[in-house]
Structures are given as C-alpha cells and as structure tokens.
Design a protein around this motif. Structure first.
Motif, PDB file in Angstrom:
ATOM      1  N   PHE A  53      12.479   3.400  14.786  1.00  0.00           N
ATOM      2  CA  PHE A  53      12.050   3.907  15.988  1.00  0.00           C
ATOM      3  C   PHE A  53      13.100   4.488  16.896  1.00  0.00           C
ATOM      4  O   PHE A  53      13.400   5.450  17.276  1.00  0.00           O
ATOM      5  N   HIS A  57      14.842   7.561  17.979  1.00  0.00           N
ATOM      6  CA  HIS A  57      15.161   8.084  19.489  1.00  0.00           C
ATOM      7  C   HIS A  57      16.405   8.281  20.033  1.00  0.00           C
ATOM      8  O   HIS A  57      16.722   9.333  20.569  1.00  0.00           O
ATOM      9  N   GLY A  80      10.192   8.881  14.235  1.00  0.00           N
ATOM     10  CA  GLY A  80       9.615   8.022  15.375  1.00  0.00           C
ATOM     11  C   GLY A  80       8.331   7.850  15.593  1.00  0.00           C
ATOM     12  O   GLY A  80       7.954   6.587  16.167  1.00  0.00           O
ATOM     13  N   ALA A  84       5.922   4.228  15.718  1.00  0.00           N
ATOM     14  CA  ALA A  84       5.014   3.987  17.112  1.00  0.00           C
ATOM     15  C   ALA A  84       3.826   3.794  16.690  1.00  0.00           C
ATOM     16  O   ALA A  84       3.160   2.954  17.702  1.00  0.00           O
TER      17      ALA A  84
END
Length: 720
Positions: A53, A57, A80, A84
C-alpha cells in the motif's frame, strides 16, 4: 504534491519509513518463526500488503496525481486499494489467531466472535468484487456496462453504498480486534501468557490508533463523496490540495505510530513467531531498522520532494546504504566485545588442579563470583538460585543464592516431576513458595537432570530473552559440573591421602609387630625348644612356654592377615553383581545377622547383567560397605539386641538396591566410624551416574538405597 517543500518532504519521508518497516517486519516474522503455520503466513502477508500500500502511496505522491497517465493511474490505484480493503480484515484475523480463537477445545472467544467473522468475511469478498468491477469499468468504458455503473453508484441518503459499507467494514474489523485482545483465550506457549499480557498494551494501542485512522479515513471519504456530487474528484483535489496533503501526512504518521507499536510487540515479545522467549538480537536489529527507515526516508524523501536528478538520488542512496552497513558492522563488533567481557568470568580458570594439589580448603574454589556475574551482568535478575539435583546433589551440598540476602530456598523434592525433558523448557513458579523466584530452568547432563536454575523478575520487569536463557543454562550446567567435579576430586584425593597414610601406618605396624613382637617370640621359642633338645629332655614348663609363644605369634599373624583387604573384583566380573553380592553376604556376614532376607525381582536380575564391569564393581563395593556398616554398628554395642537385614533389588527405570536393617540407626552407635567409607562409595557412585540415599531413624532402622542407571555411563563406556 502540495507544492510546499517541507510538507511534501514530510509526506514522502513518512511513506518511505512505513514501507521499509512493514517490509522488514513481514520478512522478519516469516524468517524467524519457529513453526510457519497459516497464522504466521497471514501475519506476513498482512504486513507485506501494508508495505505494498505504501509503495503505491509513495509512487502516486512522487509522480503526482495530475501527472499520472490513465494506465498508471489504474495500476497504482488498484495496487493501493487492494491492500486498503484487505488490511483491516487481515488485522482482525491476525488478532484472532494471536488471541487463541482457533485453539482446541473451542473457547469463549470462538463462541463470541464466530458470527462476526462470517459477516466481515462476506464484507471483504463484496469489497474485492466491487473493486474488480470498478477496475473493469475504468479499463473498458463500454455502454453495455452502464447497469454495473449504476449499481456501483447506488447510494442511501445521498451516501454511496460502497463508501458507507467500507467505513462500517473497517470499523467493525478494528472494533472486533480490540474485543479479541481484551479477552483472549489461554495461550499454549510456555511463556505465552506472560508475553501476551506484556504485549497486550502495545497491540491494543496499535488497534486504537488504527481506529483513529479509520475514523479519519471515513470522514475524508464522506467529505469527498458528498462534494463529488457537484464536481469531479480532480476538481476537489486541485482546490483542496493543501488540506488533502495535511490529512495524508496525519493519517500516514498515525499509521507510522501503529507500525512502531506493532514492531515493539513483535521484537520484544515474539507475538507472531511462536518462540518461547524473545531474542535480544531481534530487538537490536529492530532499532537498527528504525534508524535506517528514518534516515532513508528523510534523505530520499527530500530528493524526491526537490525533484533531484535520478543520478544524484542514486549516489545518495549508495552512500546512505554504505553508512548504515558500516554502522551495523560497528554495533555488531561492539556487541561482540560486550558479550566477551560478560562471559570472561565464566571461562576463566578456577585453578582446581593447583588447589587440589596444595590441599586447600574446598571452599576456596570460587563458584559464587561467576554465578553473581551471571545474575547481575547477563540476566539482570533480582533473585536467582542454583541448585544441584539427581546424582550431582550429594556432591553440591547447598544451593547458591543471589543476592546473599535472598530468602532461603525451600525443598525442591517435587519440582523434578514437573520437567518434561524439553531442551528449551521453562516452568512458572509461585514467587511466595520459591523465595521470589518465578521461573525454573532445568539443567541437563548426559546422565539426565543435573540441577535447576530459579530466576526471579528482571530488574527492569522485562522478559528474559532467548539468548540470556541459553547463556544462563550453559553456564549453570558448567558451574554445577565443575563444582561436582571439584568436590569429587577433593573427596577422592582426601580419601587417597588417608589410604596412603593408613598404608604407611599398616606397613610400619607390620614391620614393628614382626620385628619387635613376633620374631623375638619365635626366636625365644626356638631357643627354648633347642635347649630342651640339647638336654635331652622336654620339660613341661619349657615346652608349654614354647607352645604359648608359637600360639601368640600365630594369632598375631592371623590378625594381621585378617586386617588386610580381600580382592573380589574378579568374582564380580565372572559371576555378576547380584550373585557376587549374595555370596559375600552369605560367606562374610551370615553369622552376624539374626536373619537376612532377599527380595530380587526377575527384571532386576536381567538389568544387573547389563551393567558394565566397572559400574558393577562400584555398586558391589558400595553395597558391601553398607552391609559391613550394618554388621559392625547395627547393634550399637549391645550383643543381645536383635539385628535383621533385608535386601531388596528392583528395576523400573533404574536398578535400585535397598538395604534395610533394624539397628540403632546411623550415628547412634558408640562404635560409629568416621563415615569416610560411605563418602568414598558415594563419590564413586556419582562417578558412574548413580547415587546413594540414606534414611535413618534413631533406634529404629537404617535404610540405604543405591540407585544405578542401567545404561552404561558415557564417561566410562570406553573403559568398561
């Protein structure tokens, strides 16, 4: 990017920090696990998903949201969003597994959470399906997929169903994780309960921080969703770019706190690896990883924020990695030097040979100093005891206590039954019962249990590490072995000196008796007989005198021969221990006792035949010494007192020879000896792995038990 250098730098630094630490934790858990079961793999996958993730990011922040191409945007947003969606559920599963949800038999935690586990699993699958559908819609904007677009955009009270569902799903996962940590099931690890209790504040704090992150993310999602009804997400981003950047930094920073809390629980208490004890080396490596993540995040985050050319970033990365590698090497060398300094008291020579040769007091052999160094410098323990058990116990008389003012240690008779023989075994103790000691560590030798090390709490109330316990176990085993060896050598040399002195006395006595008493008497007798023969008469007085002198000389020679020891070792080797022992009792002591009873099991006869010759001889001499003591001192100088002897030979896990007499008891006879004979044979029994146990009651009985291992002692296997 917010176009504010310091803010962009901080966002990038925190994102890189989280990426590095999550990757390190994920790989550390799987590489250092004792048993890589499914829970360990889920923990590893969850941590690596978190790293993925933040990789996404970092890429999105570094490339800039407005600079992403269509394909790059689909790829990085998918990379991502998958973590999540999966991470809250993974955290929930990991906390359930750690709290003992799947322990057998089923527990209260299982009954309390099983319905919620089904609900969250369904929500996870629905979220992944919705994500897949969204990716399909972005990649293939075909008119025939309009019904699917309508379903995804479906809302309740103006709030999209997916946004509301995701928020509820995350809150539910984190809330249920807190419930599992609050009331966990019983741990199956040796120190699992203590480790869980110590790690619970860290994991609970991490879960609470994740709850804060969830609330912030939920608020941001609802804000963007509500605002997106009037304009596009790109327009919202361009207008609130600074606000979104600040929220991004805040959420990433809270997640960084979560990672630090989780890392502390992992390295300090081994919450996922399944190890019995945490390892101090892992904690040191964690600190180094944190320093690397901070330094790398700040340095490389700055280069990305200022848009430094890739060549300079590469050079900076190379220099940074070299610096950290040099620092790790330096710390490793420093730790090695510290360990060597701590271990120096334990490897230094006690000069036992010099002290034994010099006939010094055995108390001068210093075993207190290395034990105190172990407790203070290595273990940092408040209280500790070292006690010998089994065959070593007669040679190491009293336990060593740390500190000197520690409470006296109670009897350890029942503690041996609690040890299972596991190499890394530790059992918990009641501090009130065992002088503030809360852990018992068994010490082993090739002959079995040799002692026990009892430890109280650490001075800092932390947990003992795996390295500390391994060092303590090895050093304690060496101390007991050295102490027993020194005492054994001292006893043997002391007895040998006494035997040499006795031999010199006997030699001198023999010479004196032969020279001063026997030879003059024989000479006088010969003169008397010669005189009688010369006079041609055998006078009654001279004949009687000669006969008396010859008779006295004969008696003195007989007594002298009777005092000399007999040699029966060849009989033991030829006949075996039991037969040789029966013969010596019947031949030498049958007239001393009123009755001699034998109770020999068939298993004992078979086991006795397997004894090595050396062991059989040692046991034979020890048993004969016990019978000789009973015969000599059992009546206590009262010739009319009844005296019976009962000999029982049994075999269970060892050969047991129990010799009972109903005499006056040990030490209650006026003719009691010095006890050197029994001390010698006790020492020799310890040499071959056996032991001598004496129980006596005044004017009632004396029971001496010889315990002999049936497996040949490895020390003398080559000599047997």
């Amino acid at each position: 990017m917010s176009d504010i250098l310091l803010l962009d730098w901080a966002i990038m630094a925190v994102s890189l920090f989280n990426t590095i630490l999550l990757t390190w934790l994920g790989l550390t858990v799987v590489f250092n696990s004792e048993r890589r079961d499914w829970g360990v793999w889920i923990a590893t996958v969850g941590l690596l998903l978190g790293a993925l993730f933040f990789v996404s990011h970092t890429a999105i922040i570094g490339l800039g949201l407005t600079n992403l191409t269509w394909r790059n945007m689909i790829f990085w947003w998918t990379a991502g969003l998958v973590p999540a969606i999966m991470l809250p559920f993974a955290w929930y599963i990991i906390m359930l597994w750690y709290a003992g949800y799947w322990n057998v038999p089923r527990n209260r935690l299982y009954r309390r959470q099983r319905i919620w586990l089904v609900v969250t699993t369904g929500m996870l699958l629905f979220g992944l399906a919705a994500l897949f559908a969204g990716v399909v819609l972005l990649a293939f904007p075909a008119p025939e997929l309009n019904p699917l677009r309508g379903f995804i955009r479906y809302s309740i009270a103006g709030i999209p169903l997916l946004a509301a569902g995701y928020s509820a799903y995350v809150l539910l996962c984190i809330g249920l994780s807190l419930d599992a940590l609050r009331q966990p099931a019983t741990s199956r690890r040796v120190m699992g309960l203590v480790a869980r209790r110590r790690a619970q504040p860290w994991l609970s704090s991490a879960s609470l921080a994740l709850m804060v992150v969830t609330l912030l993310v939920t608020g941001v999602v609802l804000w963007i969703v509500q605002d997106a009804r009037q304009r596009t997400f790109l327009e919202i981003y361009l207008e609130a770019q600074l606000t979104i950047a600040i929220l991004d930094l805040l959420i990433s920073s809270i997640i960084a706190v979560v990672i630090v809390l989780l890392g502390r629980a992992v390295v300090s208490y081994e919450v996922f690896t399944g190890k019995t004890l945490p390892r101090g080396g892992l904690k040191r490596q964690w600190r180094q990883a944190v320093m690397l993540a901070i330094g790398y995040g700040i340095a490389i985050g700055g280069t990305i924020a200022v848009q430094l050319r890739p060549l300079y970033s590469l050079l900076l990365t190379a220099m940074l990695m070299t610096f950290f590698f040099a620092m790790v090497s330096w710390r490793t060398f420093a730790e090695r030097e510290r360990y060597i300094a701590q271990l120096r008291p334990f490897v230094a020579s006690n000069r036992l040979v010099e002290q034994l040769i010099a006939q010094t007091d055995p108390q001068e052999v210093d075993f207190i100093t290395p034990f105190y160094a172990l407790c203070a410098d290595v273990l940092d323990a408040r209280v500790a005891y070292l006690a010998a058990l089994g065959p070593m116990a007669p040679l190491v008389e009293s336990p060593i206590s740390y500190p000197a003012s520690a409470s006296p240690l109670p009897s350890l008779a029942n503690i041996t039954d609690r040890f299972s023989g596991d190499e890394n075994e530790m059992i918990s103790l009641d501090a009130d019962e065992f002088g503030a000691a809360i852990w018992a560590i068994p010490l082993w030798s090739e002959r079995g249990l040799s002692g026990v090390l009892l430890l109280g709490e650490k001075s800092d109330r932390g947990l003992y590490t795996q390295e500390e316990i391994e060092i303590a176990r090895v050093i304690s085993e060496r101390l007991i072995d050295t102490h027993a060896s020194a005492e054994m050598s001292r006893r043997l040399m002391e007895i040998q000196r006494q035997r040499l002195a006795q031999s010199q006395i006997i030699d001198q006595k023999t010479r004196r008796v032969l020279h001063d008493d026997i030879l003059p008497d024989i000479q006088a007798a010969l003169i008397a007989l010669s005189g009688a023969a010369a006079n041609g008469q055998a006078g009654n007085e001279k004949t009687d005198l000669a006969l008396k002198l010859m008779t006295d000389a004969h008696k003195q020679i007989s007594d002298l021969l009777h005092d000399m020891p007999t040699t029966t070792a060849p009989e033991v080797a030829r006949l075996g221990f039991i037969t040789a022992f029966q013969r010596v009792v019947e031949n030498e002591f049958s007239t001393v006792f009123d009755e001699v009873g034998w109770n020999i099991s068939p298993e004992a006869k078979v086991a006795a035949k397997t004894l090595p010759t050396l062991t059989a001889e040692v046991v034979f001499y020890a048993a004969r010494e016990v019978v000789r003591n009973a015969a000599k001192h059992g009546r206590g100088g009262q010739a009319e007192r009844p005296l019976t002897l009962t000999i029982t030979i049994q075999h269970t896990d060892q050969l047991t020879i129990a010799i009972n007499d109903n005499g006056v008891g040990l030490g209650n006879s006026d003719t009691a000896g010095s006890g050197q004979g029994l001390a010698l044979h006790s020492t020799m029994m310890a040499v071959v792995g056996g032991e001598v146990v004496v129980n006596t009651a005044a004017h009632q009985f004396t029971r001496v038990t010889l315990n002999v291992p049936v497996i040949p002692s490895p020390v003398f296997a080559s000599n047997a």
